[in-house]
Motif scaffolding. Structure first.
Motif, short mmCIF file in Angstrom:
data_model
loop_
_atom_site.label_atom_id
_atom_site.label_comp_id
_atom_site.label_asym_id
_atom_site.label_seq_id
_atom_site.Cartn_x
_atom_site.Cartn_y
_atom_site.Cartn_z
N LEU A 163 0.82 -1.20 0.00
CA LEU A 163 0.00 0.00 0.00
C LEU A 163 0.84 1.24 0.00
O LEU A 163 0.55 2.21 -0.67
N PHE A 164 1.88 1.24 0.73
CA PHE A 164 2.69 2.44 0.88
C PHE A 164 4.13 2.12 0.51
O PHE A 164 4.95 1.77 1.35
N PRO A 165 4.44 2.21 -0.75
CA PRO A 165 5.80 1.91 -1.18
C PRO A 165 6.81 2.87 -0.58
O PRO A 165 7.91 2.48 -0.25
N THR A 166 6.42 4.09 -0.48
CA THR A 166 7.35 5.08 0.07
C THR A 166 6.69 5.75 1.26
O THR A 166 5.54 6.14 1.20
N THR A 167 7.41 5.86 2.30
CA THR A 167 6.88 6.48 3.51
C THR A 167 7.69 7.70 3.87
O THR A 167 8.72 7.61 4.53
#
Lengths: 175, 175
Positions: A163-167
Motif C-alpha cells: 500500500l505504501f511503497p514510500t513512507t
DNA sequence: GCAAATTAATGATTTATTCAAG
DNA sequence: CTTGAATAAATCATTAATTTGC
C-alpha cells in the motif's frame, strides 16, 4: 471545452482502448434505432460500419454491441420506472407490506431516507455532511458494498501489492 | 502565497463542501500511484483512508475518487498529446438525413450456421483487450466474419453506400 | 495591496461501455 | 438474450490561482 476533442481520440488512430463514438455516429445509430432497427443482421452491421467509418474509427463489433446494449438499456429504463412506481405504491395506505420484493437497494435517483437500508452502508464511509442526494448511485454503491462485506472481487487481481511503497513520514508520527 | 488558513477549512471541521487534500495526503497518494497502485480495492481504500486521516479529514470516497480521477486525467494527457500529433485530416461532413431508413426493416434470413473453426476467425478481429473467450457464440460469428477487412476509412468505398437496400439480404446463399 | 472577475484544477456525479454469468 | 457488476469516459460543480482595474 475539450468534449469534442476528446471524442476524436479514437478517430486519431492512437490506439484507444475502446470505441468512443463521434456525435455523428451516435446520431445515425440512434436514428436507425428509432426507425425500428433493434437487432441488425450481419449484413446490416457491415453496411452500417462502412457508413459510419466515414466519421471515425469503428468496427462491426462496435455496432453490434451498441445495438445490444441500447436495446437492453431501453428495457432497463422502463423497468426502473415501473419499479419506481411500485416503490411509490408501498406507501399508499391500501398497501401495507414492509418487505421488499426483489430489489435489495434503493433505486437510482432515490433519496436516502433515514430508515433506508442504504444508511448503514453509507455510514461505513463516514459520510456525514456531503451526503446530498444520490449516495446510493450505482458506481458508488459498488464500493460501499465491498466495503461492508467481504471484498471478494472477480476483476481485481489478487496480487498483494504494497500500500505504501514510500513512507516520507512527514513530522509527527508516533506510530 | 499564504493559503494555510484556507486549507484548514475542512480539516478544522468547518463543514467544507468538498474534500481538500493536504500536501501530505497528496504526496502519499501520488507516491502510491507512482508505485503502481492505480485501482485500489475496497480494502486498500480503507487502509489508505486510515493512514491518511492522520494528516487531515478524509473519507474512503475521497480516496476512491482521487484514484479514479488521477488515472483518468493521466490517460487524458496522453490522449491529448497523441491527438495533437495526429489531428490533421478528416473533418466531419455535415449530417445528412438520407443515411438511415424511416421505417423498420428487419431483414430475416441472415442466419448463420454453428460452424466451428472459431479460433481462426477470432484473429480477424482486432482482439486486443476484449473478446477473450466468448467469441465463439453464434451471434458473434455473424459479425466476426464480416470484420475481416480493415475497419478504417481508407478502405471504405466512397461510392453511395445505402445502408439498407430494399433487396433482401443475400447472405442466405450459404444454405 | 485588495477584491471582483476570470480562468485553471480537481473533487464529485453521472453516463456509457465492457465483461461475464445466468 | 438478459442482467448485474465493474470500469472508464464525460460531465458537473467547487475551490485555488490568476488576472485586472482601482
Amino acid at each position: 471545452m475539450e468534449t469534442v476533442v476528446a471524442r476524436l481520440s479514437n478517430g486519431g488512430g492512437g490506439g484507444g482502448s475502446r470505441w468512443c463514438p463521434t456525435p455523428e455516429q451516435v446520431m445515425l445509430l440512434e436514428g436507425m434505432y428509432r426507425g425500428g432497427l433493434k437487432t441488425p443482421t450481419a449484413t446490416q452491421i457491415q453496411q452500417i460500419t462502412a457508413r459510419l467509418s466515414l466519421y471515425g474509427r469503428i468496427q462491426g463489433k462496435n455496432v453490434f454491441y451498441w445495438f445490444q446494449n441500447h436495446k437492453a438499456r431501453d428495457r432497463q429504463k422502463i423497468r426502473k420506472k415501473l419499479m419506481a412506481m411500485y416503490q411509490h405504491q408501498r406507501f399508499l395506505p391500501s398497501y401495507n407490506s414492509t418487505c421488499y420484493p426483489t430489489f435489495p437497494i434503493q433505486v437510482v435517483g432515490a433519496k436516502i431516507e433515514e430508515n433506508s437500508s442504504c444508511k448503514s452502508m453509507v455510514n461505513e464511509w463516514n459520510v456525514d455532511q456531503s451526503c446530498k442526494k444520490v449516495m446510493c448511485e450505482c458506481s458508488f454503491m459498488t464500493v460501499m458494498m465491498m466495503e461492508s462485506t467481504s471484498p471478494y472481487s472477480t476483476r481485481v487481481p489478487p496480487k498483494t501489492l504494497q500500500l505504501f511503497p514510500t513512507t516520507p513520514a512527514p513530522t509527527s508520527t508516533s506510530s
